[in-house]
Design a protein around this motif. Structure first.
Motif, PDB file in Angstrom:
ATOM      1  N   GLU A   1       0.821  -1.214   0.000  1.00  0.00           N
ATOM      2  CA  GLU A   1       0.000   0.000   0.000  1.00  0.00           C
ATOM      3  C   GLU A   1       0.852   1.261   0.000  1.00  0.00           C
ATOM      4  OE1 GLU A   1      -3.939   1.659   2.365  1.00  0.00           O
ATOM      5  OE2 GLU A   1      -2.518   0.371   3.426  1.00  0.00           O
ATOM      6  N   SER A   2       1.880   1.283   0.831  1.00  0.00           N
ATOM      7  CA  SER A   2       2.737   2.465   0.910  1.00  0.00           C
ATOM      8  C   SER A   2       3.497   2.685  -0.396  1.00  0.00           C
ATOM      9  CB  SER A   2       3.725   2.333   2.077  1.00  0.00           C
ATOM     10  OG  SER A   2       4.570   1.203   1.898  1.00  0.00           O
ATOM     11  N   GLY A   3       3.875   1.592  -1.070  1.00  0.00           N
ATOM     12  CA  GLY A   3       4.561   1.719  -2.355  1.00  0.00           C
ATOM     13  C   GLY A   3       3.671   2.356  -3.406  1.00  0.00           C
ATOM     14  N   TYR A   4       2.404   1.931  -3.455  1.00  0.00           N
ATOM     15  CA  TYR A   4       1.447   2.524  -4.391  1.00  0.00           C
ATOM     16  C   TYR A   4       1.233   3.998  -4.094  1.00  0.00           C
ATOM     17  CZ  TYR A   4      -0.045  -2.057  -6.221  1.00  0.00           C
ATOM     18  OH  TYR A   4      -0.090  -3.283  -6.834  1.00  0.00           O
ATOM     19  N   ASP A   5       1.051   4.325  -2.819  1.00  0.00           N
ATOM     20  CA  ASP A   5       0.724   5.698  -2.432  1.00  0.00           C
ATOM     21  C   ASP A   5       1.911   6.641  -2.589  1.00  0.00           C
ATOM     22  OD1 ASP A   5      -1.808   4.837  -1.843  1.00  0.00           O
ATOM     23  OD2 ASP A   5      -1.476   4.693   0.323  1.00  0.00           O
ATOM     24  N   PHE A   6       3.103   6.169  -2.265  1.00  0.00           N
ATOM     25  CA  PHE A   6       4.284   7.025  -2.327  1.00  0.00           C
ATOM     26  C   PHE A   6       4.559   7.473  -3.754  1.00  0.00           C
ATOM     27  CE2 PHE A   6       8.874   7.714  -2.740  1.00  0.00           C
ATOM     28  CZ  PHE A   6       9.083   8.656  -1.743  1.00  0.00           C
ATOM     29  N   ASP A   7       4.421   6.557  -4.706  1.00  0.00           N
ATOM     30  CA  ASP A   7       4.699   6.875  -6.117  1.00  0.00           C
ATOM     31  C   ASP A   7       3.470   7.359  -6.877  1.00  0.00           C
ATOM     32  OD1 ASP A   7       7.379   6.116  -5.849  1.00  0.00           O
ATOM     33  OD2 ASP A   7       6.910   4.013  -6.260  1.00  0.00           O
ATOM     34  N   ARG A   8       2.306   7.442  -6.181  1.00  0.00           N
ATOM     35  CA  ARG A   8       1.048   7.846  -6.820  1.00  0.00           C
ATOM     36  C   ARG A   8       0.795   7.008  -8.066  1.00  0.00           C
ATOM     37  NH1 ARG A   8      -2.182   9.891  -3.664  1.00  0.00           N
ATOM     38  NH2 ARG A   8      -3.295  10.948  -5.343  1.00  0.00           N
ATOM     39  N   ARG A   9       0.979   5.699  -7.917  1.00  0.00           N
ATOM     40  CA  ARG A   9       0.816   4.799  -9.045  1.00  0.00           C
ATOM     41  C   ARG A   9      -0.654   4.637  -9.408  1.00  0.00           C
ATOM     42  NH1 ARG A   9       4.452  -0.230  -7.238  1.00  0.00           N
ATOM     43  NH2 ARG A   9       3.484  -1.168  -9.075  1.00  0.00           N
ATOM     44  N   GLY A  10      -0.902   4.042 -10.583  1.00  0.00           N
ATOM     45  CA  GLY A  10      -2.259   3.915 -11.093  1.00  0.00           C
ATOM     46  C   GLY A  10      -3.130   2.972 -10.297  1.00  0.00           C
ATOM     47  N   LEU A  11      -2.516   2.084  -9.541  1.00  0.00           N
ATOM     48  CA  LEU A  11      -3.266   1.155  -8.700  1.00  0.00           C
ATOM     49  C   LEU A  11      -3.157   1.559  -7.242  1.00  0.00           C
ATOM     50  CD1 LEU A  11      -2.267  -2.297 -10.267  1.00  0.00           C
ATOM     51  CD2 LEU A  11      -4.334  -0.957 -10.696  1.00  0.00           C
ATOM     52  N   ARG A  12      -4.108   1.098  -6.457  1.00  0.00           N
ATOM     53  CA  ARG A  12      -4.057   1.294  -5.004  1.00  0.00           C
ATOM     54  C   ARG A  12      -4.636   0.059  -4.342  1.00  0.00           C
ATOM     55  NH1 ARG A  12      -9.097   4.723  -2.782  1.00  0.00           N
ATOM     56  NH2 ARG A  12     -10.700   4.036  -4.257  1.00  0.00           N
ATOM     57  N   LEU A  13      -4.339  -0.099  -3.070  1.00  0.00           N
ATOM     58  CA  LEU A  13      -4.821  -1.252  -2.309  1.00  0.00           C
ATOM     59  C   LEU A  13      -6.032  -0.838  -1.487  1.00  0.00           C
ATOM     60  CD1 LEU A  13      -4.256  -4.252  -1.483  1.00  0.00           C
ATOM     61  CD2 LEU A  13      -3.041  -3.314   0.504  1.00  0.00           C
ATOM     62  N   LEU A  14      -7.124  -1.571  -1.661  1.00  0.00           N
ATOM     63  CA  LEU A  14      -8.332  -1.329  -0.871  1.00  0.00           C
ATOM     64  C   LEU A  14      -8.410  -2.361   0.250  1.00  0.00           C
ATOM     65  CD1 LEU A  14     -11.078  -0.687  -3.588  1.00  0.00           C
ATOM     66  CD2 LEU A  14      -9.722   0.996  -2.345  1.00  0.00           C
ATOM     67  N   ARG A  15      -8.726  -1.916   1.445  1.00  0.00           N
ATOM     68  CA  ARG A  15      -8.936  -2.823   2.583  1.00  0.00           C
ATOM     69  C   ARG A  15     -10.335  -2.568   3.132  1.00  0.00           C
ATOM     70  NH1 ARG A  15      -3.441  -3.302   6.166  1.00  0.00           N
ATOM     71  NH2 ARG A  15      -1.945  -2.435   4.682  1.00  0.00           N
ATOM     72  N   PHE A  16     -11.132  -3.609   3.203  1.00  0.00           N
ATOM     73  CA  PHE A  16     -12.467  -3.472   3.771  1.00  0.00           C
ATOM     74  C   PHE A  16     -12.822  -4.759   4.487  1.00  0.00           C
ATOM     75  CE2 PHE A  16     -12.310  -4.073  -0.761  1.00  0.00           C
ATOM     76  CZ  PHE A  16     -12.988  -5.253  -0.971  1.00  0.00           C
ATOM     77  N   GLY A  17     -12.979  -4.628   5.804  1.00  0.00           N
ATOM     78  CA  GLY A  17     -13.273  -5.810   6.613  1.00  0.00           C
ATOM     79  C   GLY A  17     -12.156  -6.819   6.526  1.00  0.00           C
ATOM     80  N   ALA A  18     -12.518  -8.052   6.195  1.00  0.00           N
ATOM     81  CA  ALA A  18     -11.545  -9.141   6.116  1.00  0.00           C
ATOM     82  C   ALA A  18     -11.017  -9.337   4.699  1.00  0.00           C
ATOM     83  CB  ALA A  18     -12.186 -10.436   6.608  1.00  0.00           C
ATOM     84  N   HIS A  19     -11.288  -8.397   3.795  1.00  0.00           N
ATOM     85  CA  HIS A  19     -10.911  -8.544   2.398  1.00  0.00           C
ATOM     86  C   HIS A  19      -9.956  -7.441   1.942  1.00  0.00           C
ATOM     87  CE1 HIS A  19     -14.610 -10.913   2.705  1.00  0.00           C
ATOM     88  NE2 HIS A  19     -14.251 -11.534   1.597  1.00  0.00           N
ATOM     89  N   VAL A  20      -9.199  -7.729   0.879  1.00  0.00           N
ATOM     90  CA  VAL A  20      -8.352  -6.741   0.220  1.00  0.00           C
ATOM     91  C   VAL A  20      -8.543  -6.871  -1.284  1.00  0.00           C
ATOM     92  CG1 VAL A  20      -6.601  -6.539   2.018  1.00  0.00           C
ATOM     93  CG2 VAL A  20      -6.403  -8.342   0.306  1.00  0.00           C
ATOM     94  N   GLN A  21      -8.288  -5.792  -2.005  1.00  0.00           N
ATOM     95  CA  GLN A  21      -8.499  -5.801  -3.451  1.00  0.00           C
ATOM     96  C   GLN A  21      -7.670  -4.696  -4.093  1.00  0.00           C
ATOM     97  OE1 GLN A  21     -12.543  -5.043  -4.605  1.00  0.00           O
ATOM     98  NE2 GLN A  21     -12.236  -5.676  -6.720  1.00  0.00           N
ATOM     99  N   LEU A  22      -7.232  -4.936  -5.323  1.00  0.00           N
ATOM    100  CA  LEU A  22      -6.562  -3.907  -6.094  1.00  0.00           C
ATOM    101  C   LEU A  22      -7.619  -3.095  -6.841  1.00  0.00           C
ATOM    102  CD1 LEU A  22      -3.389  -5.545  -7.723  1.00  0.00           C
ATOM    103  CD2 LEU A  22      -3.550  -4.129  -5.675  1.00  0.00           C
ATOM    104  N   ALA A  23      -7.414  -1.784  -6.920  1.00  0.00           N
ATOM    105  CA  ALA A  23      -8.334  -0.914  -7.644  1.00  0.00           C
ATOM    106  C   ALA A  23      -7.536   0.213  -8.278  1.00  0.00           C
ATOM    107  CB  ALA A  23      -9.395  -0.340  -6.701  1.00  0.00           C
ATOM    108  N   THR A  24      -8.136   0.868  -9.272  1.00  0.00           N
ATOM    109  CA  THR A  24      -7.458   1.999  -9.897  1.00  0.00           C
ATOM    110  C   THR A  24      -7.570   3.224  -9.007  1.00  0.00           C
ATOM    111  OG1 THR A  24      -9.488   2.528 -11.115  1.00  0.00           O
ATOM    112  CG2 THR A  24      -7.857   1.167 -12.238  1.00  0.00           C
ATOM    113  N   ARG A  25      -6.617   4.124  -9.128  1.00  0.00           N
ATOM    114  CA  ARG A  25      -6.629   5.343  -8.321  1.00  0.00           C
ATOM    115  C   ARG A  25      -7.649   6.330  -8.899  1.00  0.00           C
ATOM    116  NH1 ARG A  25      -3.327   6.760  -4.483  1.00  0.00           N
ATOM    117  NH2 ARG A  25      -1.908   5.068  -5.030  1.00  0.00           N
TER     118      ARG A  25
END
Length: 229
Positions: free
Chosen positions: A62-86
């Motif tokens: 997650e920090s890698g995606y956010d630091f570089d403002r990459r096109g993908l980001r990590l979503l966390r919701f409850g017990a699940h995780v998923q890749l999504a576009t920024r």
């Protein structure tokens, strides 16, 4: 020397466990291939990681995606995780793909969902008591969309179904947990609604009185009754 022996022992006891440097790439690959939400416990099982090791890996991704403002980001919701576009780059994605807009939730369905989100677990009868209208369609619509689910039965007459939100609800509104919902002072809101209701009732009574008076005046004139008699 002792460190080298420890590393060798770790390799011998668990040769398939990925190194910390590999974990981020493995998680990214799994989430990319699935394209959907994945349970964290399934990720941990597939990679042979503890819950703590997986959380560290997700934090790094997650920090890698956010630091570089990459096109993908990590979503966390409850017990699940998923890749999504920024969201920042959504305009450019839409220009290329021109995706069909998702059908938004109606006002009635949104109001029902709000009651469930803040008062869960809650029965259909309790929802209707709060909203003041029937909500069979709204509840069924939310269940069919996967935003709401049955979470049990209330220990009361008839044992009515209790409803609560799902992880899909968290994903839909881009929040990690119910704790991220905006705080609402329900006591203050109830007071405002009660005050508004009283004001509307007083206005309605005044209008009725005015209409009645106008009707009586009209009748008096039609009957030729002089004023003051």
């Amino acid at each position: 020397m002792q460190t080298q022996k420890t590393e060798q022992t770790t390799l011998l006891t668990d040769p398939n466990k990925p190194s910390p440097a590999e974990r981020v790439g493995i998680v990214e690959a799994i989430l990319f291939v699935t394209g959907d939400a994945v349970e964290k416990k399934e990720l941990a099982r597939a990679m042979g990681l503890t819950d703590g090791e997986l959380e560290e890996t997700l934090d790094a991704l997650e920090s890698g995606y956010d630091f570089d403002r990459r096109g993908l980001r990590l979503l966390r919701f409850g017990a699940h995780v998923q890749l999504a576009t920024r969201p920042d780059y959504a305009l450019y994605v839409e220009k290329l793909l021109q995706p069909v807009q998702k059908q938004s939730l109606s006002q009635a369905v949104m109001e029902t969902l709000a009651v469930i989100a803040y008062r869960q677990p809650v029965t259909k009868g309790e929802i209707e008591q709060i909203r003041g209208v029937k909500c069979d369609y709204s509840v069924q619509s939310l269940v069919s969309k996967g935003l709401v689910e049955e979470v049990g039965r209330k220990e009361a007459l008839g044992r009515p179904i209790l409803y609560g939100t799902t992880d899909a609800f968290l994903r839909h509104f881009c929040i990690s947990s119910l704790a991220d919902l905006p705080e609402i002072d329900f006591s203050a809101l109830a007071a405002k609604l009660e005050e508004a209701g009283k004001g509307a009732q007083e206005k309605e009574t005044a209008d009725l009185n005015a209409s009645a008076q106008d009707g009586l005046s009209g009748s008096s004139e039609g009957m030729g009754i002089p004023d003051g008699e």
